[in-house]
Design a protein around this motif. Structure first.
Motif, PDB file in Angstrom:
ATOM      1  N   HIS A 126       0.293   3.575  -3.619  1.00  0.00           N
ATOM      2  CA  HIS A 126      -0.303   4.916  -3.521  1.00  0.00           C
ATOM      3  C   HIS A 126       0.369   5.894  -4.490  1.00  0.00           C
ATOM      4  O   HIS A 126      -0.264   6.834  -4.968  1.00  0.00           O
ATOM      5  N   TRP A 127       1.649   5.690  -4.784  1.00  0.00           N
ATOM      6  CA  TRP A 127       2.414   6.630  -5.586  1.00  0.00           C
ATOM      7  C   TRP A 127       2.505   6.257  -7.061  1.00  0.00           C
ATOM      8  O   TRP A 127       3.098   6.986  -7.849  1.00  0.00           O
ATOM      9  N   ALA A 149       0.822  -1.220   0.000  1.00  0.00           N
ATOM     10  CA  ALA A 149       0.000   0.000   0.000  1.00  0.00           C
ATOM     11  C   ALA A 149       0.854   1.267   0.000  1.00  0.00           C
ATOM     12  O   ALA A 149       0.473   2.273  -0.600  1.00  0.00           O
TER      13      ALA A 149
END
Length: 131
Positions: free
Chosen positions: A85-86, A81
């Motif tokens: 996210h990036w 995670a």
């Protein structure tokens, strides 16, 4: 027979790093040629970067360079995670802080260079104007 004390040239941590990186360390003298290689890389727009935001197709921009880390994601030591996210974004902040204020290691930086695919639009012209 006189005793001889062995003094290692590398610390245990450095030996571990060398083992981890393997032949990547041999490429470090070539780092001075990195700027020349950057000029031959394609320029990638923010829109193109944003299209690569899935685990199986994850591109990130870090310090103006774009990396396709899709193949590396399953081997990343941190929680998925944090990385996912990036995907598809400018991720310099994440690279420099790892979410808790510490930058990634030099070993991670060397590893990352193997995934370099382009220069983020806007960064390429700014870097070349400084030269």
């Amino acid at each position: 027979m006189p005793s001889t004390r062995f003094v290692p040239l590398l610390s245990p941590r450095q030996w571990g790093l060398a083992a981890f990186l393997g032949t990547a360390l041999l490429a470090s003298p070539l780092a001075s040629m990195a700027d020349e290689a950057d000029e031959t890389l394609p320029v990638i727009t923010q829109e193109e970067l944003a299209r690569h935001d899935q685990p199986e197709d994850c591109w990130k921009a870090i310090h103006g360079k774009v990396y396709d880390i899709s193949e590396y994601l399953p081997r990343h030591p941190g929680p998925p995670a944090l990385v996912l996210h990036w995907c598809g974004q400018e991720a310099t902040e994440a690279w420099e802080t790892k979410g808790y204020g510490m930058p990634h290691s030099d070993a991670a930086g060397i590893l990352l260079e193997g995934y370099l695919i382009g220069i983020l639009e806007g960064e390429a012209s700014a870097d070349r104007e400084q030269d």
